[in-house]
Design a protein around this motif. Sequence first.
Motif, PDB file in Angstrom:
ATOM      1  N   ARG A 123       1.303   6.241   3.505  1.00 35.20           N
ATOM      2  CA  ARG A 123       2.084   5.152   2.896  1.00 35.20           C
ATOM      3  C   ARG A 123       1.476   4.689   1.580  1.00 35.20           C
ATOM      4  O   ARG A 123       2.181   4.420   0.622  1.00 35.20           O
ATOM      5  CB  ARG A 123       2.206   3.973   3.866  1.00 35.20           C
ATOM      6  N   ALA A 124       0.146   4.608   1.550  1.00 35.14           N
ATOM      7  CA  ALA A 124      -0.541   4.165   0.329  1.00 35.14           C
ATOM      8  C   ALA A 124      -0.310   5.157  -0.817  1.00 35.14           C
ATOM      9  O   ALA A 124      -0.052   4.734  -1.957  1.00 35.14           O
ATOM     10  CB  ALA A 124      -2.032   4.007   0.596  1.00 35.14           C
ATOM     11  N   VAL A 125      -0.342   6.428  -0.531  1.00 38.25           N
ATOM     12  CA  VAL A 125      -0.102   7.458  -1.565  1.00 38.25           C
ATOM     13  C   VAL A 125       1.340   7.373  -2.055  1.00 38.25           C
ATOM     14  O   VAL A 125       1.593   7.400  -3.270  1.00 38.25           O
ATOM     15  CB  VAL A 125      -0.416   8.875  -1.034  1.00 38.25           C
ATOM     16  N   LEU A 126       2.280   7.218  -1.127  1.00 34.92           N
ATOM     17  CA  LEU A 126       3.685   7.120  -1.523  1.00 34.92           C
ATOM     18  C   LEU A 126       3.963   5.840  -2.301  1.00 34.92           C
ATOM     19  O   LEU A 126       4.734   5.840  -3.243  1.00 34.92           O
ATOM     20  CB  LEU A 126       4.594   7.195  -0.293  1.00 34.92           C
ATOM     21  N   ARG A 127       3.319   4.764  -1.901  1.00 36.48           N
ATOM     22  CA  ARG A 127       3.509   3.491  -2.600  1.00 36.48           C
ATOM     23  C   ARG A 127       2.983   3.579  -4.036  1.00 36.48           C
ATOM     24  O   ARG A 127       3.588   3.083  -4.967  1.00 36.48           O
ATOM     25  CB  ARG A 127       2.797   2.379  -1.844  1.00 36.48           C
ATOM     26  N   GLN A 128       1.849   4.271  -4.200  1.00 35.75           N
ATOM     27  CA  GLN A 128       1.239   4.346  -5.520  1.00 35.75           C
ATOM     28  C   GLN A 128       1.948   5.340  -6.442  1.00 35.75           C
ATOM     29  O   GLN A 128       2.160   5.045  -7.611  1.00 35.75           O
ATOM     30  CB  GLN A 128      -0.230   4.748  -5.398  1.00 35.75           C
ATOM     31  N   TYR A 129       2.334   6.504  -5.916  1.00 38.80           N
ATOM     32  CA  TYR A 129       2.858   7.560  -6.786  1.00 38.80           C
ATOM     33  C   TYR A 129       4.337   7.875  -6.557  1.00 38.80           C
ATOM     34  O   TYR A 129       4.960   8.514  -7.402  1.00 38.80           O
ATOM     35  CB  TYR A 129       2.064   8.862  -6.582  1.00 38.80           C
TER      36      TYR A 129
END
Length: 171
Positions: A162-168
Amino acid sequence: MRHEQPASVPIKLLLGHYHALNEHWQQALEEYTECFKEAPDEPLVPLCTGTALLHFAMSRKVPSRDRAVKQAFAFLNCYTRLKQAPQENAYNLGRACHQLGLNTLAVKYYEKALACKVVVPGEVGQPASEALENRRFCDLRRETAHNLSLIYCNSGAPNLARAVLRQYGTI
């Protein structure tokens, strides 16, 4: 057309693509290797050859899976040497590792692709001449983040995904 112009690399590439679409990997590889003999400095040719070898390695008809994978990565490394696009190169190598289930290596390449600075044409502070040179712009951060999140989810780290998708992955 192939009989009329037997040395034409574009026609051989099209035939290779036709065979690849129909999942006739051996015929596709024959066309791509012919192209590689004719145009070894064209980056598209080793990319197509490496990709076809990866698909062939995943099929049941491959006589030696290890050899096909090694050859695929040899062609993909040739592609990275010819194509001076660090983000695209890292993404393609990560995608190849991901397809083979080599997730640790795939994560390494995906993170490398995400770390690449992408220059957007016409960005503030960028000279106009440089913006014209970069008009063939391609940013693979979203695709990379999506694939990386799939690996994280499958490995039991949904918060990291989720953190990767939220950031990029957001627009």
